[in-house]
Scaffold this motif. Structure first.
Motif, PDB file in Angstrom:
ATOM      1  N   GLN A 169     -43.236  11.238  11.729  1.00  0.00           N
ATOM      2  CA  GLN A 169     -44.575  11.567  12.186  1.00  0.00           C
ATOM      3  C   GLN A 169     -44.678  11.489  13.711  1.00  0.00           C
ATOM      4  O   GLN A 169     -43.948  10.719  14.352  1.00  0.00           O
ATOM      5  N   PRO A 170     -45.604  12.239  14.313  1.00  0.00           N
ATOM      6  CA  PRO A 170     -45.757  12.183  15.770  1.00  0.00           C
ATOM      7  C   PRO A 170     -46.011  10.778  16.297  1.00  0.00           C
ATOM      8  O   PRO A 170     -45.500  10.415  17.367  1.00  0.00           O
ATOM      9  N   THR A 171     -46.783   9.977  15.547  1.00  0.00           N
ATOM     10  CA  THR A 171     -47.095   8.631  16.026  1.00  0.00           C
ATOM     11  C   THR A 171     -45.836   7.804  16.249  1.00  0.00           C
ATOM     12  O   THR A 171     -45.802   6.935  17.127  1.00  0.00           O
ATOM     13  N   LEU A 172     -44.768   8.075  15.491  1.00  0.00           N
ATOM     14  CA  LEU A 172     -43.516   7.345  15.683  1.00  0.00           C
ATOM     15  C   LEU A 172     -43.004   7.530  17.107  1.00  0.00           C
ATOM     16  O   LEU A 172     -42.639   6.555  17.781  1.00  0.00           O
ATOM     17  N   PHE A 173     -42.966   8.772  17.576  1.00  0.00           N
ATOM     18  CA  PHE A 173     -42.406   9.034  18.895  1.00  0.00           C
ATOM     19  C   PHE A 173     -43.321   8.535  20.017  1.00  0.00           C
ATOM     20  O   PHE A 173     -42.842   7.983  21.016  1.00  0.00           O
ATOM     21  N   TRP A 174     -44.625   8.710  19.847  1.00  0.00           N
ATOM     22  CA  TRP A 174     -45.538   8.202  20.874  1.00  0.00           C
ATOM     23  C   TRP A 174     -45.464   6.678  20.961  1.00  0.00           C
ATOM     24  O   TRP A 174     -45.428   6.102  22.059  1.00  0.00           O
ATOM     25  N   ASP A 175     -45.437   6.008  19.807  1.00  0.00           N
ATOM     26  CA  ASP A 175     -45.409   4.543  19.814  1.00  0.00           C
ATOM     27  C   ASP A 175     -44.050   4.003  20.237  1.00  0.00           C
ATOM     28  O   ASP A 175     -43.971   2.969  20.908  1.00  0.00           O
ATOM     29  N   LEU A 176     -42.986   4.708  19.861  1.00  0.00           N
ATOM     30  CA  LEU A 176     -41.643   4.342  20.314  1.00  0.00           C
ATOM     31  C   LEU A 176     -41.567   4.412  21.835  1.00  0.00           C
ATOM     32  O   LEU A 176     -41.022   3.510  22.495  1.00  0.00           O
ATOM     33  N   ALA A 177     -42.132   5.477  22.397  1.00  0.00           N
ATOM     34  CA  ALA A 177     -42.117   5.643  23.846  1.00  0.00           C
ATOM     35  C   ALA A 177     -42.927   4.545  24.535  1.00  0.00           C
ATOM     36  O   ALA A 177     -42.482   3.966  25.538  1.00  0.00           O
ATOM     37  N   GLU A 178     -44.091   4.239  24.005  1.00  0.00           N
ATOM     38  CA  GLU A 178     -44.934   3.219  24.635  1.00  0.00           C
ATOM     39  C   GLU A 178     -44.275   1.852  24.585  1.00  0.00           C
ATOM     40  O   GLU A 178     -44.276   1.106  25.574  1.00  0.00           O
ATOM     41  N   ALA A 179     -43.669   1.508  23.445  1.00  0.00           N
ATOM     42  CA  ALA A 179     -43.060   0.185  23.299  1.00  0.00           C
ATOM     43  C   ALA A 179     -41.884  -0.005  24.252  1.00  0.00           C
ATOM     44  O   ALA A 179     -41.627  -1.124  24.702  1.00  0.00           O
ATOM     45  N   ASN A 180     -41.179   1.083  24.561  1.00  0.00           N
ATOM     46  CA  ASN A 180     -39.949   0.972  25.345  1.00  0.00           C
ATOM     47  C   ASN A 180     -40.071   1.515  26.766  1.00  0.00           C
ATOM     48  O   ASN A 180     -39.071   1.556  27.487  1.00  0.00           O
ATOM     49  N   GLY A 181     -41.273   1.905  27.152  1.00  0.00           N
ATOM     50  CA  GLY A 181     -41.461   2.411  28.499  1.00  0.00           C
ATOM     51  C   GLY A 181     -40.800   3.752  28.743  1.00  0.00           C
ATOM     52  O   GLY A 181     -40.487   4.095  29.885  1.00  0.00           O
ATOM     53  N   VAL A 224     -38.544  14.669  23.699  1.00  0.00           N
ATOM     54  CA  VAL A 224     -37.593  14.426  24.780  1.00  0.00           C
ATOM     55  C   VAL A 224     -38.101  13.200  25.537  1.00  0.00           C
ATOM     56  O   VAL A 224     -39.157  13.247  26.161  1.00  0.00           O
ATOM     57  N   LEU A 225     -37.339  12.113  25.451  1.00  0.00           N
ATOM     58  CA  LEU A 225     -37.773  10.815  25.958  1.00  0.00           C
ATOM     59  C   LEU A 225     -36.780  10.314  27.002  1.00  0.00           C
ATOM     60  O   LEU A 225     -35.574  10.292  26.755  1.00  0.00           O
ATOM     61  N   GLN A 226     -37.290   9.887  28.142  1.00  0.00           N
ATOM     62  CA  GLN A 226     -36.428   9.381  29.207  1.00  0.00           C
ATOM     63  C   GLN A 226     -36.551   7.872  29.303  1.00  0.00           C
ATOM     64  O   GLN A 226     -37.650   7.314  29.414  1.00  0.00           O
ATOM     65  N   ARG A 227     -35.401   7.205  29.285  1.00  0.00           N
ATOM     66  CA  ARG A 227     -35.369   5.753  29.443  1.00  0.00           C
ATOM     67  C   ARG A 227     -35.808   5.354  30.845  1.00  0.00           C
ATOM     68  O   ARG A 227     -35.564   6.089  31.810  1.00  0.00           O
ATOM     69  N   PRO A 228     -36.395   4.168  30.996  1.00  0.00           N
ATOM     70  CA  PRO A 228     -36.664   3.670  32.348  1.00  0.00           C
ATOM     71  C   PRO A 228     -35.358   3.512  33.126  1.00  0.00           C
ATOM     72  O   PRO A 228     -34.284   3.343  32.545  1.00  0.00           O
ATOM     73  N   HIS A 229     -35.449   3.561  34.445  1.00  0.00           N
ATOM     74  CA  HIS A 229     -34.251   3.419  35.274  1.00  0.00           C
ATOM     75  C   HIS A 229     -33.760   1.974  35.322  1.00  0.00           C
ATOM     76  O   HIS A 229     -32.608   1.731  35.689  1.00  0.00           O
ATOM     77  N   SER A 230     -34.605   1.030  34.942  1.00  0.00           N
ATOM     78  CA  SER A 230     -34.177  -0.364  34.868  1.00  0.00           C
ATOM     79  C   SER A 230     -33.584  -0.655  33.495  1.00  0.00           C
ATOM     80  O   SER A 230     -33.855   0.053  32.517  1.00  0.00           O
ATOM     81  N   GLU A 231     -32.761  -1.688  33.413  1.00  0.00           N
ATOM     82  CA  GLU A 231     -32.129  -2.080  32.149  1.00  0.00           C
ATOM     83  C   GLU A 231     -33.140  -2.831  31.301  1.00  0.00           C
ATOM     84  O   GLU A 231     -33.672  -3.866  31.711  1.00  0.00           O
ATOM     85  N   THR A 232     -33.447  -2.319  30.123  1.00  0.00           N
ATOM     86  CA  THR A 232     -34.427  -2.954  29.242  1.00  0.00           C
ATOM     87  C   THR A 232     -33.890  -2.988  27.820  1.00  0.00           C
ATOM     88  O   THR A 232     -33.237  -2.039  27.378  1.00  0.00           O
ATOM     89  N   PRO A 233     -34.160  -4.051  27.062  1.00  0.00           N
ATOM     90  CA  PRO A 233     -33.731  -4.095  25.659  1.00  0.00           C
ATOM     91  C   PRO A 233     -34.608  -3.203  24.797  1.00  0.00           C
ATOM     92  O   PRO A 233     -35.756  -2.913  25.146  1.00  0.00           O
ATOM     93  N   PHE A 234     -34.067  -2.786  23.667  1.00  0.00           N
ATOM     94  CA  PHE A 234     -34.850  -1.979  22.729  1.00  0.00           C
ATOM     95  C   PHE A 234     -35.940  -2.830  22.094  1.00  0.00           C
ATOM     96  O   PHE A 234     -35.713  -3.973  21.712  1.00  0.00           O
ATOM     97  N   ARG A 235     -37.123  -2.236  21.977  1.00  0.00           N
ATOM     98  CA  ARG A 235     -38.252  -2.926  21.361  1.00  0.00           C
ATOM     99  C   ARG A 235     -38.769  -2.128  20.177  1.00  0.00           C
ATOM    100  O   ARG A 235     -38.981  -0.915  20.278  1.00  0.00           O
ATOM    101  N   ILE A 236     -38.982  -2.822  19.052  1.00  0.00           N
ATOM    102  CA  ILE A 236     -39.546  -2.198  17.856  1.00  0.00           C
ATOM    103  C   ILE A 236     -41.029  -1.928  18.101  1.00  0.00           C
ATOM    104  O   ILE A 236     -41.768  -2.825  18.503  1.00  0.00           O
ATOM    105  N   PRO A 237     -41.492  -0.698  17.889  1.00  0.00           N
ATOM    106  CA  PRO A 237     -42.911  -0.411  18.125  1.00  0.00           C
ATOM    107  C   PRO A 237     -43.794  -0.865  16.961  1.00  0.00           C
ATOM    108  O   PRO A 237     -43.337  -0.964  15.824  1.00  0.00           O
ATOM    109  N   MET A 238     -45.044  -1.123  17.271  1.00  0.00           N
ATOM    110  CA  MET A 238     -46.084  -1.261  16.259  1.00  0.00           C
ATOM    111  C   MET A 238     -46.901   0.025  16.286  1.00  0.00           C
ATOM    112  O   MET A 238     -47.181   0.566  17.356  1.00  0.00           O
ATOM    113  N   GLN A 239     -47.281   0.529  15.118  1.00  0.00           N
ATOM    114  CA  GLN A 239     -48.048   1.767  15.081  1.00  0.00           C
ATOM    115  C   GLN A 239     -49.338   1.611  15.877  1.00  0.00           C
ATOM    116  O   GLN A 239     -50.037   0.604  15.774  1.00  0.00           O
TER     117      GLN A 239
END
Length: 258
Positions: A169-181, A224-239
């Motif tokens: 679902q679209p919410t997966l990608f939007w929330d994944l992006a928000e959780a991980n910057g 199409v999602l771009q990682r932050p330029h800083s090193e960050t751990p993966f974070r599980i999103p909440m819907q």
């Protein structure tokens, strides 16, 4: 995973907007093969348009050789490589795929993966929905992408019954992006028959399409999602609905679209 007309149009459009780095290292999560629903004449023309002049003769020679072997599965993978070389000119191409060519790495995306290298572009063209532990698969993609690198997802949204474990679902990608910057460089709604691409500028855009009855019977999403330029751990999103981080329009749509 196949380079269909949708994947082709998406990558070409994004390259025209200079959203992809050229000359980096590419990882295919699912090795790309040529689907065959777009004429090779289109690829020939785009080699002349997008590829570096010094590479064009070699790319055309590889294309013609593969075209002469179209019934050979390896030829389909060779055409996939021509596609990537045309639009991205990657310094290296690595693939993870149990069903790929002999050179593809046979690795289980349900498990943590470390192949001793990170990549500028990681491409998931319809693989993650087949992985039961899809959270680990997204974590693997994050960890295999260099800070500042780009992740491309192409996944089923509605229809295509029993294609995989999940329809995303679209919410997966939007929330994944928000959780991980992640920077959302592009979010696209796509249909294959007939080809149709619509850019989704916001979370609410797909909701408006649904309200207007403009969601097809068989549709995909591309993110199409771009990682932050800083090193960050993966974070599980909440819907976003449950975390309270969506608009009132999206909250209202929860009930309206039921």
């Amino acid at each position: 995973m196949a380079i269909s007309v949708i994947e082709y149009q998406l990558v070409r459009s994004l390259q025209e907007q200079n959203l992809f780095p050229r000359g980096g290292d590419l990882l295919e999560i699912g090795e790309a093969n040529w689907y065959g629903d777009i004429s090779l004449d289109v690829l020939r023309a785009d080699i002349a348009r997008f590829a570096a002049p010094e590479r064009q003769a070699d790319l055309l020679a590889t294309l013609e050789d593969a075209a002469a072997r179209r019934s050979d599965l390896q030829a389909q993978f060779d055409l996939g490589k021509v596609f990537w070389q045309t639009f991205l000119a990657p310094a290296s191409i690595t693939a993870i795929d149990f069903g790929g060519s002999a050179s593809a790495k046979k690795l289980d995306l349900n498990q943590p993966i470390d192949i001793g290298q990170r990549f500028d572009i990681v491409h998931n063209a319809g693989t993650l929905e087949h992985v039961f532990d899809i959270a680990q698969a997204f974590r693997n993609m994050h960890n295999l992408t260099r800070p500042g690198g780009v992740m491309i997802h192409h996944a089923p949204f509605v229809g295509w019954c029993d294609h995989g474990f999940y329809a995303l679902q679209p919410t997966l990608f939007w929330d994944l992006a928000e959780a991980n910057g992640y920077h959302v460089a592009a979010m696209v709604y796509a249909e294959v028959k007939p080809p149709r691409l619509e850019s989704l500028a916001s979370r609410e855009a797909i909701l408006e399409m649904a309200k207007a009855g403009r969601i097809g019977r068989n549709a995909n999403l591309a993110a199409v999602l771009q990682r932050p330029h800083s090193e960050t751990p993966f974070r599980i999103p909440m819907q976003g609905y449950y975390s309270g981080r969506i608009s009132q329009e999206a909250v209202d749509a929860w009930s309206e679209l039921r």
